[in-house]
Structures are given as structure tokens and as C-alpha cells.
Design an enzyme around this catalytic site. Structure first.
Site, mmCIF file in Angstrom:
data_model
loop_
_atom_site.group_PDB
_atom_site.id
_atom_site.type_symbol
_atom_site.label_atom_id
_atom_site.label_comp_id
_atom_site.label_asym_id
_atom_site.label_seq_id
_atom_site.Cartn_x
_atom_site.Cartn_y
_atom_site.Cartn_z
ATOM 1 N N GLY A 103 0.787 -1.336 0.131
ATOM 2 C CA GLY A 103 0.121 -0.092 -0.040
ATOM 3 C C GLY A 103 0.875 1.412 -0.014
ATOM 4 N N CYS A 104 0.357 2.206 0.419
ATOM 5 C CA CYS A 104 0.772 3.676 0.760
ATOM 6 C C CYS A 104 1.687 3.787 1.828
ATOM 7 C CB CYS A 104 -0.109 4.688 0.228
ATOM 8 S SG CYS A 104 0.463 6.219 0.434
ATOM 9 N N VAL A 105 3.000 3.470 1.831
ATOM 10 C CA VAL A 105 3.887 3.561 2.782
ATOM 11 C C VAL A 105 4.873 4.858 2.872
ATOM 12 C CG1 VAL A 105 5.699 2.483 4.357
ATOM 13 C CG2 VAL A 105 3.785 1.125 3.442
#
Length: 105
Positions: A103-105
Site C-alpha cells: 500500500g501507501c507507505v
């Protein structure tokens, strides 16, 4: 499956160079990624982020979102990029031994 050998240790990695097994993380892995990321010295700020990432992963089985990382460590995204030039996902998570974030890390 690819392998990386560094200072006598061999690590199984995915196609992007992330550790396949979190429990294989060790100081040699940290040094290997540090060198490949072009980071000369690790300081307390680096360690605080790496410790948080590893603790979060142990508890949740995934890497935290950037918002959670920033909130819990007190570092703004800009500061994380200053510490880990390739970013929280590619640089910090890789150095901490986490699998490649999805995901959006």
C-alpha cells in the site's frame, strides 16, 4: 527467488530486493541495505524509524501507512525522505527487513 550474499550471510530476496523472511533480518542486512541506499551513517533518527517499523510489523503483519509512521515517530514525510532518500517504503522498510509494502507507505 533471488539471493544476496553480504559479509558471509546469504539472504533470500524478492524481485525488488526485499527480504522474503522477516526473521532473517540481522545487522549484516542492515549494513547491506544502508550501503546500497547510499547512507553513510545511521543515527538515532534512523534507528527510531527502523524500530517503529519492525515493532509495527511484528504486531500487525504489515508495514504502517505513512500517516501512522509520521504520527508515531514525530517525523514529517520530508524528514523521513531526508533520512531515507529512497523513501519510507523502498528505503526504510527494506532496511528494517519488512516485505515490500503493498500500500501507501
Amino acid at each position: 527467488m533471488a539471493e544476496v550474499t553480504y559479509k558471509g550471510k546469504t539472504f533470500e530476496v524478492d524481485e525488488d530486493g526485499f527480504l522474503l523472511k522477516f526473521d532473517e533480518w540481522c545487522p549484516e542486512w542492515l549494513e547491506y541495505v544502508k550501503e546500497s541506499e547510499g547512507i553513510t551513517d545511521l543515527n538515532e533518527d534512523h534507528q527510531k524509524i527502523l524500530d517503529f517499523l519492525q515493532d509495527y510489523y511484528r504486531k500487525n503483519g504489515i508495514a504502517p501507512m505513512v500517516r501512522i509512521l509520521s504520527k508515531n515517530t514525530g517525523y514529517k514525510l520530508k524528514e523521513v525522505y531526508e533520512l531515507f532518500p529512497s523513501g519510507p517504503g523502498k528505503g526504510a522498510c527494506k532496511m528494517a527487513g519488512l516485505p515490500k509494502p503493498t500500500g501507501c507507505v
